[in-house]
Design an enzyme around this catalytic site. Sequence first.
Site, PDB file in Angstrom:
ATOM      1  N   ASP A  31       0.865  -1.181   0.000  1.00 23.34           N
ATOM      2  CA  ASP A  31       0.000   0.000   0.000  1.00 23.34           C
ATOM      3  C   ASP A  31       0.899   1.227   0.000  1.00 23.34           C
ATOM      4  O   ASP A  31       1.914   1.248   0.706  1.00 23.34           O
ATOM      5  CB  ASP A  31      -0.901  -0.004   1.245  1.00 23.34           C
ATOM      6  CG  ASP A  31      -2.147   0.852   1.096  1.00 23.34           C
ATOM      7  OD1 ASP A  31      -2.001   2.053   0.734  1.00 23.34           O
ATOM      8  OD2 ASP A  31      -3.256   0.349   1.341  1.00 23.34           O
ATOM      9  N   LEU A  59       2.814   1.053  -6.508  1.00 21.99           N
ATOM     10  CA  LEU A  59       2.795   0.011  -7.535  1.00 21.99           C
ATOM     11  C   LEU A  59       2.912   0.569  -8.950  1.00 21.99           C
ATOM     12  O   LEU A  59       3.084  -0.196  -9.904  1.00 21.99           O
ATOM     13  CB  LEU A  59       1.509  -0.815  -7.405  1.00 21.99           C
ATOM     14  CG  LEU A  59       1.443  -1.724  -6.167  1.00 21.99           C
ATOM     15  CD1 LEU A  59       0.001  -2.070  -5.831  1.00 21.99           C
ATOM     16  CD2 LEU A  59       2.266  -2.980  -6.368  1.00 21.99           C
ATOM     17  N   SER A 125     -16.666  -3.081 -10.007  1.00 20.76           N
ATOM     18  CA  SER A 125     -17.720  -2.192  -9.496  1.00 20.76           C
ATOM     19  C   SER A 125     -18.984  -2.301 -10.339  1.00 20.76           C
ATOM     20  O   SER A 125     -18.925  -2.568 -11.545  1.00 20.76           O
ATOM     21  CB  SER A 125     -17.206  -0.751  -9.526  1.00 20.76           C
ATOM     22  OG  SER A 125     -18.247   0.175  -9.338  1.00 20.76           O
ATOM     23  N   THR A 127     -20.518   0.107 -11.235  1.00 14.70           N
ATOM     24  CA  THR A 127     -20.535   1.261 -12.148  1.00 14.70           C
ATOM     25  C   THR A 127     -20.396   0.814 -13.603  1.00 14.70           C
ATOM     26  O   THR A 127     -20.736   1.578 -14.513  1.00 14.70           O
ATOM     27  CB  THR A 127     -19.400   2.256 -11.831  1.00 14.70           C
ATOM     28  OG1 THR A 127     -18.141   1.567 -11.894  1.00 14.70           O
ATOM     29  CG2 THR A 127     -19.567   2.869 -10.457  1.00 14.70           C
ATOM     30  N   TYR A 150     -13.173   6.975 -13.835  1.00 13.63           N
ATOM     31  CA  TYR A 150     -13.108   5.899 -12.839  1.00 13.63           C
ATOM     32  C   TYR A 150     -13.880   4.675 -13.332  1.00 13.63           C
ATOM     33  O   TYR A 150     -13.357   3.556 -13.341  1.00 13.63           O
ATOM     34  CB  TYR A 150     -13.672   6.363 -11.488  1.00 13.63           C
ATOM     35  CG  TYR A 150     -13.992   5.201 -10.577  1.00 13.63           C
ATOM     36  CD1 TYR A 150     -12.973   4.492  -9.955  1.00 13.63           C
ATOM     37  CD2 TYR A 150     -15.312   4.792 -10.372  1.00 13.63           C
ATOM     38  CE1 TYR A 150     -13.266   3.398  -9.148  1.00 13.63           C
ATOM     39  CE2 TYR A 150     -15.605   3.699  -9.571  1.00 13.63           C
ATOM     40  CZ  TYR A 150     -14.589   3.005  -8.960  1.00 13.63           C
ATOM     41  OH  TYR A 150     -14.871   1.915  -8.174  1.00 13.63           O
ATOM     42  N   LYS A 154     -12.640   0.599 -14.571  1.00 11.14           N
ATOM     43  CA  LYS A 154     -13.155  -0.701 -14.142  1.00 11.14           C
ATOM     44  C   LYS A 154     -13.567  -1.538 -15.354  1.00 11.14           C
ATOM     45  O   LYS A 154     -13.321  -2.743 -15.416  1.00 11.14           O
ATOM     46  CB  LYS A 154     -14.334  -0.528 -13.176  1.00 11.14           C
ATOM     47  CG  LYS A 154     -13.948   0.075 -11.836  1.00 11.14           C
ATOM     48  CD  LYS A 154     -12.885  -0.763 -11.126  1.00 11.14           C
ATOM     49  CE  LYS A 154     -12.495  -0.180  -9.776  1.00 11.14           C
ATOM     50  NZ  LYS A 154     -11.398  -0.933  -9.138  1.00 11.14           N
ATOM     51  N   TYR A 178     -18.763  -4.960  -7.039  1.00  9.30           N
ATOM     52  CA  TYR A 178     -19.412  -4.533  -5.798  1.00  9.30           C
ATOM     53  C   TYR A 178     -20.538  -3.558  -6.099  1.00  9.30           C
ATOM     54  O   TYR A 178     -20.439  -2.752  -7.009  1.00  9.30           O
ATOM     55  CB  TYR A 178     -18.460  -3.763  -4.874  1.00  9.30           C
ATOM     56  CG  TYR A 178     -17.095  -4.316  -4.689  1.00  9.30           C
ATOM     57  CD1 TYR A 178     -16.821  -5.663  -4.826  1.00  9.30           C
ATOM     58  CD2 TYR A 178     -16.062  -3.456  -4.336  1.00  9.30           C
ATOM     59  CE1 TYR A 178     -15.550  -6.145  -4.628  1.00  9.30           C
ATOM     60  CE2 TYR A 178     -14.781  -3.939  -4.135  1.00  9.30           C
ATOM     61  CZ  TYR A 178     -14.523  -5.284  -4.287  1.00  9.30           C
ATOM     62  OH  TYR A 178     -13.265  -5.740  -4.094  1.00  9.30           O
ATOM     63  N   PHE A 179     -21.505  -3.581  -5.187  1.00  5.61           N
ATOM     64  CA  PHE A 179     -22.494  -2.515  -5.197  1.00  5.61           C
ATOM     65  C   PHE A 179     -22.021  -1.472  -4.166  1.00  5.61           C
ATOM     66  O   PHE A 179     -20.996  -0.859  -4.376  1.00  5.61           O
ATOM     67  CB  PHE A 179     -23.897  -3.102  -5.024  1.00  5.61           C
ATOM     68  CG  PHE A 179     -24.397  -3.644  -6.369  1.00  5.61           C
ATOM     69  CD1 PHE A 179     -25.378  -2.990  -7.091  1.00  5.61           C
ATOM     70  CD2 PHE A 179     -23.799  -4.752  -6.957  1.00  5.61           C
ATOM     71  CE1 PHE A 179     -25.775  -3.432  -8.353  1.00  5.61           C
ATOM     72  CE2 PHE A 179     -24.184  -5.210  -8.218  1.00  5.61           C
ATOM     73  CZ  PHE A 179     -25.176  -4.547  -8.906  1.00  5.61           C
TER      74      PHE A 179
END
Length: 341
Positions: A31, A59, A125, A127, A150, A154, A178-179
């Site tokens: 991280d 990264l 996501s 989205t 963004y 994804k 994910y929601f």
Amino acid sequence: MKILVTGGLGFIGSHTVVELQNKGFEVLIVDNLSNADEKVLEGITAITGKTPIFEKFDLREKAKVQDFFGRHSDLTGVIHFAASKAVGESVEKPLLYYENNLGVLTYILQELIKKDEAHFIFSSSCTVYGQADNMPITEDAPVKPAESPYGNTKQVGEEIICDTCKVNSNLAAISLRYFNPIGAHPSTAIGELPIGVPQNLVPFITQTGIGMREQLSVFGDDYPTPDGTCVRDYIHVVDLAKAHVKALQRLIQNENQSNYEVFNLGTGTGSSVFEVIQSFERVSGKKLNYKIVDRRLGDVTEAYADTTKANTILGWKANSTLDDAMKSAWDWEQKIRKPRS
């Protein structure tokens, strides 16, 4: 089994590290702390009794990625959370998002395909669906043009993984769409720590409830929904974290039906903004100060998951209610800040 969790000190990442360690995995975290705090390690240790290995670096530095994988050639798998995630910021800084979210993904996959066998879980996501034509949203719903850089990262990220899996049979991957993750670990040792003004509804609600924010803005009450506010699928972060462990185990045990799979992660129930506010008021015993303002550009009317595939094939189901998740979020907020008079 050693698992690398990128972005493992973030909100979802840290909860997933806990669930991995609870299942006996050895966890390594990378991280850069751009949206996290190293103190989260203490919370993970308090819950699990074990401190994961942590390396701080960015990264986006390809040489460091190569060096890391060279030093950890015995990795069993990677769960990839390290990405920029603010929709508004992505509109203002698209190149940052493309570099961070797609460049890093490429560097990691380049290292994984060198291995005899590699397992990869991607943090995707809902989205990718945009404003879906039908509710609830299944994995077969069309992926629509992204509303933001963004969202586009994804979509393109999934395409990169899919294309890589097609020509590398040694790589098996799952994208988890994910929601809306909310809540905190029931121990209150870890939770959501937004930097600056929260981008998401629930931390803004709890910060308003604790007195840190004066008022919550509800963006529109004239949507074609039962109470006029936007509807989303709010899932407890611990339930979400457990799904990552299930997905990883599926790949390790060679239970996957192809070397690239996609699953929705949600509760299967939509909740409106007003319903979330009411849930907060129930679990906290406080009245929330909010006002109705104009709609926000880019907000879809409603989005909630059809979770049949995850329930039946992945063997996973969200168990927590909206009230459960809101109570954990409120407990966490009260722990990290003292209420203001």
